[in-house]
Design a protein around this motif. Sequence first.
Motif, short mmCIF file in Angstrom:
data_model
loop_
_atom_site.label_atom_id
_atom_site.label_comp_id
_atom_site.label_asym_id
_atom_site.label_seq_id
_atom_site.Cartn_x
_atom_site.Cartn_y
_atom_site.Cartn_z
N ILE A 107 18.15 -33.75 -1.97
CA ILE A 107 18.63 -32.49 -1.40
C ILE A 107 18.92 -31.56 -2.43
N ASP A 108 19.77 -32.18 -3.31
CA ASP A 108 20.28 -31.35 -4.60
C ASP A 108 19.39 -31.08 -5.42
N ASP A 111 17.53 -28.23 -3.77
CA ASP A 111 18.22 -26.94 -3.87
C ASP A 111 18.23 -26.31 -5.34
N ASP A 112 18.13 -27.08 -6.48
CA ASP A 112 18.38 -26.62 -7.85
C ASP A 112 16.72 -26.05 -8.05
N GLU A 114 15.25 -24.67 -6.07
CA GLU A 114 14.95 -23.38 -5.12
C GLU A 114 13.85 -23.50 -4.11
N LYS A 115 13.73 -24.69 -3.83
CA LYS A 115 12.50 -25.00 -2.75
C LYS A 115 12.89 -24.96 -1.28
N THR A 117 13.91 -26.10 2.22
CA THR A 117 13.66 -27.54 2.65
C THR A 117 14.11 -27.54 4.11
N LEU A 145 25.75 -29.30 4.57
CA LEU A 145 25.09 -28.28 5.36
C LEU A 145 25.92 -27.86 6.32
#
Length: 177
Positions: A107-108, A111-112, A114-115, A117, A145
Amino acid sequence: DGRPEFAFAGRSNVGKSTLLNALMGRKGLAKTSSTPGKTQTLNFFDINSQIYFVDLPGYGYAKVPKDLKAQWNRVMLDYLRNRKELCMVAALIDARHKPTELDIQMIDLLDDAEKPTLIVATKIDKLKRGQRAKQMKLIRESLGLDEDALVLPFSGVSGEGVRELWQVIDDILTGPI
């Protein structure tokens, strides 16, 4: 060929291939196995000549040599970070368990990168009704979250979540350009 791609990521045996089969209404399209590590490459499925679904190798436990696992990780990381056609990643988490450190790292990474999800809580049918809210809250908290973040419950047995996942995909495809 530039068509939109929707990838499915998660630990080994979390239910990625089962989810793909349920979305397509076809058993055996994506190969399933009780042995972790069945999916060993990025598998692209042409959906009505409009989009691709991409079944990613599972991360974590798999009965394969370490060098092969390292190769999977390199290919998958490159794909997730750099693929311009990638519209969304469905990150699958087993609803019966707290997300693992590897789930949190995925998940990180997304996030990095920028997809967009979507968290999909698989195997929801294996939980009693009273356990569902508790497990969904645990998933949200473990992944950092918001309380209102969409975590989609999914069952390959009952089909729960199939219609909702198709709606998310449709919303992405028909959203603002």
